[in-house]
Each structure stands twice: as C-alpha cells, then as structure tokens.
Design an enzyme around this catalytic site. Structure first.
Site, PDB file in Angstrom:
ATOM      1  N   ASP A 170       0.834  -1.205   0.000  1.00 23.99           N
ATOM      2  CA  ASP A 170       0.000   0.000   0.000  1.00 23.99           C
ATOM      3  C   ASP A 170       0.866   1.252   0.000  1.00 23.99           C
ATOM      4  OD1 ASP A 170      -2.209   1.698   0.356  1.00 23.99           O
ATOM      5  OD2 ASP A 170      -2.004   1.624   2.528  1.00 23.99           O
ATOM      6  N   ASP A 189       0.717   3.903  -1.917  1.00 22.33           N
ATOM      7  CA  ASP A 189       0.033   5.159  -2.250  1.00 22.33           C
ATOM      8  C   ASP A 189       0.749   5.983  -3.298  1.00 22.33           C
ATOM      9  OD1 ASP A 189      -2.447   5.433  -0.528  1.00 22.33           O
ATOM     10  OD2 ASP A 189      -0.971   4.920   1.008  1.00 22.33           O
TER      11      ASP A 189
HETATM   12  C1  RNT Z   1      -4.877   4.671   4.831  1.00 20.28           C
HETATM   13  C2  RNT Z   1      -6.153   4.860   4.114  1.00 20.28           C
HETATM   14  C3  RNT Z   1      -6.803   6.189   4.308  1.00 20.28           C
HETATM   15  C4  RNT Z   1      -5.834   7.324   4.298  1.00 20.28           C
HETATM   16  C5  RNT Z   1      -6.486   8.668   4.368  1.00 20.28           C
HETATM   17  C6  RNT Z   1      -5.545   9.730   4.765  1.00 20.28           C
HETATM   18  O1  RNT Z   1      -4.310   3.473   4.543  1.00 20.28           O
HETATM   19  O2  RNT Z   1      -5.986   4.614   2.762  1.00 20.28           O
HETATM   20  O3  RNT Z   1      -7.804   6.359   3.384  1.00 20.28           O
HETATM   21  O4  RNT Z   1      -5.032   7.299   3.144  1.00 20.28           O
HETATM   22  O5  RNT Z   1      -7.583   8.577   5.180  1.00 20.28           O
END
Ligand code: RNT
Ligand code: ZN
Length: 419
Positions: free
Chosen positions: A294, A296
């Site tokens: 994960d 991101d």
């Molecule tokens: C974290 C989640 C969540 C955050 C945000 C900031 O793993 O993905 O959605 O990225 O709430």
C-alpha cells in the site's frame, strides 16, 4: 479550437460509430461523473493543528518543498490542479484540516466554514473523513481499539460528530457527502486475542453509528468503512479488515470503501464491485496505486485503473459508486501528483465510456468468446486520443509541454514565493 483537432475528432466519431459507440453521448456522460480529490496529498497528511511532534500513521516519504501550510494555500494548490483536469471535481476533506483551532473531538460544521464557502463558490461538492490518526490521543497506533477507555471515548465522540458534520456539509452543498471511517488500529506481531480487538471495534462502531439517518439526512450523508490488509506497524493484524467491514456494513445497512492499495497485490479490486455493491448501503473507491504494498503512489494509466473504470461502465455503476482518489508522494511536486492522478483517472473514465461495451456483452451472451477477446484487444487501437484532445481543447485545458510550463510557472510564481 484547432482545425486538426476538430477534424481528427470527426473522424474518430465515425470509427467509434462502427463499434456502436456514440462519442457525443459518452462526452455527455463524462460530465456527470464526479471524482473526489484527496486534499491530504497537498501537505503529506499533516493537517493544520500544530500538534507538535506526533507519530504519523500514514507513511509519506520524500522531501519536496512547498507543502501547503494552511487552508488558503491548500485550496489554491487544489484549484491549480483542477484547472488542468477535465473532470467534474469534488474535494475530500479530513477533520485535521479544520481551521479554527478546536480539538479533533470537538468539531462542528463551522470548523469547515472556509472549505464549504469555497466549495460553494467554485461549484465543488465535498466528502469527509475523521482523522483517527497522527494525534497525541493515539495510543501506540490505536484509536477506537485502544485498551484505554479514555482513548476510545475520545475517538468515538469524534466519530459521532463526523456524521453531523457530513450531513450538514451535504445539506449546504445539496449533495451526498461520503463520510469515510478508516482506523489504523492493529498489531505489529501476531495478536493473542483477535476476538477482543474486534469486539472493541464493533462496540465503537455501534456507538458511533447508533443514530440511524432519517430519510432526509440519508440524502446528504453516507457512512463508508475502509478496511485494510496490513499497514506499517500493523503487519500481522489490522482490526478493521475488509471481511469485518463488509460483514458489519451488510448487517447494519452501511457503506464500504475499497482502497485499491489495501489488498493483496494480485487481487483484482474491480472484481469486488459487483460482489459487494448489491448488499451494502453505499460504495466508495479510494483509487490508489500500490507498488508491492500500500505505497500510495500517484495514480497513472495502468491496467488496474482501466480495469476498474471499465467495470464501473460495464455494470452501470457510474453515479452509484463514489470515486475518490487516495495517493500521496512527497518526493515530487504535490500539485504535479494531483494533475497526473486526475488526468489518468479522467482518461480511464473516458476510455471506458468509449468502450464498445454493448458489442462485448453481446458477444459474451452469444458465447462467442473469441469475438469477445478480439474486440477487447482491438479497442485499444481505437482513436481515443482524438476524443481526449477534443475534450481538453473544448475546455481550454492545456496539455503536454504547455501544461508542464504552466505547472512550473505556478511553482515558481506562487508556491516558491509564499511567505
Ligand atoms: C490509509 C487509508 C486512508 C488514508 C487517508 C488519509 O491506509 O488509505 O484512506 O489514506 O484517510
Ligand atoms: Zn484510502
């Protein structure tokens, strides 16, 4: 409009028509699809609370300068990103972006007044999240599943209030505000009593979600629960897993959020939509891009993104499933990141709308699987770019090197000279 663009577009329309696709209708549909931009990528999920040094439960790496430091800067950066995207935009807020200095468990809609007035003026809709993380009241990474009742109660109050805030935001903007619940709670190593943690989470959710929305309120808010497979420091166990939330949401008439980075890397998140949507009360996507985990990363045009949007088109889920973005990368310009992610999402949506879906589904019903695969392949060579260029030019949106120039100008003339 450039003559060449117009001509290429007219030619493209003919080609798509042969495949049974009405390009003008696709462009009309495109306008109705809303995408919610994660405000938190603009400052690396820090928020405006000046809490001093607190641990973050969201890993954001990189030292790129110019992170937004307050609401005005963040809103300005978001507007710059939106000016280079052809989508219909929403903005996804977190409670840590309240601007009036009140504690996180004592917020009302008025703490988001600047956001709401701005959204009204610009014609954006808003979504909401309580930030159950990065705060002195976190207990070793846990919020509502802490073993301390004081900690749990602090966050439960924040969760209860978030629903009032969401309804109020939705009412003011005349649209449903998705209120997302994500808790980082879990354990680094193997828990000895999973059941106890899950009981704590169930109890907290029961309290936070005890109020059942009236018919009027449910027009303006929808609660969605976001699960996760693992996180940094919760490698062995996340209390709020997908199984937990899907079961809890189905039983309690609540919604679910699917973050595309929160599953095993080989899981196909698009496959989950038709399996979950009919049984829950609301579905939201956090479109992300995980590399191995994960991570991101900024969303780009890849098979995962296209597969997701194709699924939304094929199952007629546009307008029913809420689309939010969720990525953050502090090693590059945050505004570039937003623009790249928004445009990748826009392209994937438009491409899905131009898919000869009726032909594909007809071939499938007739059990002509050869034709189905052949057409799926062939559509990759349809004149998509001609339609994309037409869309951007008709909205006066820059592309390519012109877009890059504009982003550099913004960084130089706006971000780098902020006092
Ligand atoms: C974290 C989640 C969540 C955050 C945000 C900031 O793993 O993905 O959605 O990225 O709430
Ligand atoms: Zn997410």
């Amino acid at each position: 409009m450039n003559e060449k663009t117009k001509r290429a577009y007219e030619e493209a329309k003919k080609v798509y028509a042969e495949y049974g696709v009405d390009v003008e209708a696709a462009l009309e549909k495109f306008k109705t699809i809303q995408v919610s931009l994660q405000c938190w990528a603009g400052d690396d999920v820090k928020g405006f609370e000046n809490l001093g040094p607190v641990a973050s439960e969201n890993v954001v790496t990189g030292g790129y300068p110019y992170a937004a430091r307050n609401g005005d800067e963040l809103r300005e950066d978001i507007e710059e990103a939106f000016s280079l995207s052809p989508l219909t935009h929403r903005v996804n807020l977190h409670s840590m972006y309240a601007e009036h200095g009140h504690p996180r468990n004592d917020l009302t809609v008025e703490d988001f007044r600047e956001w709401i007035d701005w959204a009204k003026a610009k014609g954006y809709k808003l979504d909401f999240n309580t930030s159950f993380f990065t705060h002195p009241m976190m207990d070793k990474g846990n919020s509502v599943c802490s073993f301390s009742k004081e900690v749990r109660d602090y966050w439960i109050k924040a969760g209860i209030d978030s629903r009032k805030i969401s309804v109020a935001i939705g009412r003011e903007l005349g649209d449903k505000c998705y209120n997302n619940f994500w808790f980082p709670d879990g354990t680094k190593d193997i828990p000895a009593n999973r059941k106890y943690y899950r009981e704590l989470l169930k109890d907290a959710l029961d309290q936070m979600l005890a109020h059942k929305y009236t018919e009027e309120e449910s027009k303006y808010a929808c609660d969605v629960l976001e699960g996760k497979w693992f996180g940094i420091s919760t490698e062995a166990f996340v209390v709020g897993s997908h199984d937990f939330y899907i079961a809890y949401a189905a039983k309690n008439n609540l919604g679910v959020t699917l973050d595309t980075g929160h599953f095993r890397p080989t899981e196909d998140v698009a496959d989950k939509i038709s399996a979950i949507y009919p049984f829950v009360n609301g579905l939201m996507l956090h479109v992300s891009r995980g590399i191995h985990w994960d991570s991101d990363h900024v969303v780009i045009e890849d098979d995962g993104l296209q597969g997701m949007m194709n699924e939304l088109k094929r199952g007629d889920y546009y307008g029913k499933v809420a689309i939010g973005l969720d990525f953050f990368d502090a090693s590059i310009s945050r505004v570039y990141g937003w623009v790249i992610g928004l445009r990748a999402t826009a392209k994937a949506i438009l491409k899905s709308l131009l898919e000869p879906t009726a032909m594909l589904q007809k071939a499938e019903l007739e059990e002509d699987k050869s034709q189905r695969l052949l057409l799926m392949e062939e559509q990759n060579n349809l004149p998509f770019n001609a339609v994309w260029n037409y869309l951007l030019e008709s909205k006066g949106i820059k592309s390519g090197l012109e877009m890059e120039k504009e982003l550099k100008r913004y960084e130089r003339e706006v971000q780098s000279v902020r006092k």
